[in-house]
Design an enzyme around this catalytic site. Sequence first.
Site, short mmCIF file in Angstrom:
data_model
loop_
_atom_site.label_atom_id
_atom_site.label_comp_id
_atom_site.label_asym_id
_atom_site.label_seq_id
_atom_site.Cartn_x
_atom_site.Cartn_y
_atom_site.Cartn_z
N ASP A 154 1.27 4.79 1.72
CA ASP A 154 0.84 5.69 2.78
C ASP A 154 1.39 7.09 2.51
O ASP A 154 2.45 7.25 1.91
CB ASP A 154 1.36 5.20 4.13
CG ASP A 154 0.81 3.82 4.47
OD1 ASP A 154 -0.29 3.49 3.98
OD2 ASP A 154 1.47 3.08 5.21
N ASP A 156 11.00 3.55 12.65
CA ASP A 156 11.91 2.53 13.19
C ASP A 156 13.22 2.38 12.41
O ASP A 156 14.29 2.66 12.94
CB ASP A 156 11.18 1.17 13.36
CG ASP A 156 10.31 0.77 12.18
OD1 ASP A 156 10.39 1.44 11.13
OD2 ASP A 156 9.57 -0.22 12.30
N ASP A 162 0.85 -1.19 0.00
CA ASP A 162 0.00 0.00 0.00
C ASP A 162 0.88 1.24 0.00
O ASP A 162 2.09 1.15 0.24
CB ASP A 162 -0.96 0.01 1.20
CG ASP A 162 -0.28 -0.55 2.43
OD1 ASP A 162 0.91 -0.26 2.63
OD2 ASP A 162 -0.93 -1.27 3.20
P1 ATP Z 1 4.74 -3.52 5.34
O1 ATP Z 1 5.31 -3.59 3.98
O2 ATP Z 1 4.73 -4.84 6.00
O3 ATP Z 1 3.45 -2.78 5.44
P2 ATP Z 1 5.76 -1.22 6.66
O4 ATP Z 1 7.15 -0.79 6.98
O5 ATP Z 1 5.00 -0.37 5.69
O6 ATP Z 1 5.83 -2.70 6.18
P3 ATP Z 1 3.66 -0.65 8.50
O7 ATP Z 1 3.27 -1.39 9.72
O8 ATP Z 1 2.71 -0.51 7.38
O9 ATP Z 1 5.00 -1.34 8.01
O10 ATP Z 1 4.14 0.79 9.00
C1 ATP Z 1 4.29 1.90 8.15
C2 ATP Z 1 5.46 2.77 8.61
O11 ATP Z 1 5.26 3.23 9.95
C3 ATP Z 1 6.79 2.05 8.66
O12 ATP Z 1 7.44 2.04 7.41
C4 ATP Z 1 7.56 2.82 9.69
O13 ATP Z 1 8.08 4.00 9.13
C5 ATP Z 1 6.47 3.23 10.68
N1 ATP Z 1 6.33 2.28 11.80
C6 ATP Z 1 5.51 1.21 11.87
N2 ATP Z 1 5.62 0.56 13.04
C7 ATP Z 1 6.54 1.24 13.75
C8 ATP Z 1 7.11 1.09 15.05
N3 ATP Z 1 6.74 0.08 15.85
N4 ATP Z 1 8.02 2.00 15.46
C9 ATP Z 1 8.39 3.02 14.65
N5 ATP Z 1 7.90 3.21 13.43
C10 ATP Z 1 7.00 2.35 12.97
MG MG Z 2 2.83 -0.62 5.19
#
Ligand code: ATP
Ligand code: MG
Length: 445
Positions: free
Chosen positions: A75, A150, A73
């Site tokens: 964001d 993160d 997705d």
């Molecule tokens: P995925 O491809 O699995 O969705 P993602 O990195 O996009 O991986 P998300 O859970 O969708 O993971 O989170 C979106 C963004 O929010 C991450 O890329 C990161 O920047 C931030 N984020 C998510 N969880 C945390 C956390 N626990 N601590 C700090 N930042 C976080």
């Molecule tokens: Mg994501």
Amino acid sequence: MIRKFIKRVFGRAERPRLDGSAQIIPFKAHGVSREQISYGSKKVTDGLQAAGYQAYVVGGAVRDLLLQRTPKDFDVATNATPEEVRRVFRRSRIIGRRFRLVHVMFGEEVVEVSTFRRMIEEEDAETDAHGRLLRDNEFGDQQQDAARRDFTANALFYDPSTQEIHDFHQGYADTRNHLLRMIGDPATRYREDPVRMLRAVRLSAKLDIRLDAATAAPIGKMKDLLNNVPEARLLDEVLKMLLSGHSVECIQQLRKMDLHHGLLPLLDVILEQPMGEKFVMLALRNTDERLAQEKPVSPAFLFAALLWHEVLSSWAKFKQRGENPVPALHMAMDEVLHKQKAKLAIPHRHDAVMKEIWLLQLRFDQRAGQRPFRLLEQPRFRAGFDFLLLRCASGEVDDELGLWWDEFQDANVERRAEMLQPERAGDKKRRRRPRKKAVVTESAA
Ligand code: ATP
Ligand code: MG
């Protein structure tokens, strides 16, 4: 109180301030074009920028594009508040209590828009006794928003209108080097949110990138902090791992880091029995393959698989106590589900499907008379059959049973008649029970 005030006023002024500028990486260098961004997220960034706000595609999507992967997705992060975002897009709604986000709708696509947030200064932070942050939803600016994320790879901002990437933490170089590196001091960041340890495992397994040595180092010592994370959040993350399409690598990595203990109580038990482990790993591999082929996977099927060997041993116990197989299986299912509820918050809504899949297993043994035909008509037949194949592949039941059902499903009338097994004496006797009662049991099953 006064000390805190002085620290806040003077402490801040003394702290060396970064100039706030990001490294700007031009399209020429990174090659991610505006065309690779989803329709909805482009509309959102264009719309917000036209209204005078900053807006970027952030997080996983930018990282995935740099790694030549298809983002799940897109964001968007902005300096507009949720209310301001709503004013720009009529088809949107504010969601979430802890973090207020806006969902902007474009037909099928929903774009999640978050306002830049900042990490709360240490002296203001609300933490639990172990240093876990209980609140981090203060609005901030773009630089602060990068710092609260993160991993460096997750903190890149892509501007679709200029096709530039803004990078505050060398995330671009890290991503290019296939390196997952924590922003800031890893131990502090794990203390603030222990789930980041699991995210490190999941993202490095899913993206096939290395976990930076300093980022990996504290995990061994800090893994007990996962015990304080609310169950629902743990389950969320575990589900993300299991449904990541790389669940096998995730589990292997978890075991290597000795992170699976306590985290997945159901795995603790199962992975220790050779037969159970084989079955679970086959189920996970099967899920990964289905996801790779973009076939749907159901969490209930996966949970049913994870718990199957628990059910089997509990079932054996009840049968040994003299219960008949069917009531014994019901008792075993209830016992296992009850025990799991206490440890891992598998939502109740999956119970019915899990039970159906387990109960069907009993009926695959019945290959005489009308029973196989009735089984084919069960709405859950396909899931039950897939489950049976896993049992065959793991060596729990003979391959012959799976092959028989595989053929029977597609066979013509004559072949099916040939395939049916003769009624056993016991089967006949049961069929002679009062007709009315038999019909009731059948339709209730
Ligand atoms: P995925 O491809 O699995 O969705 P993602 O990195 O996009 O991986 P998300 O859970 O969708 O993971 O989170 C979106 C963004 O929010 C991450 O890329 C990161 O920047 C931030 N984020 C998510 N969880 C945390 C956390 N626990 N601590 C700090 N930042 C976080
Ligand atoms: Mg994501």
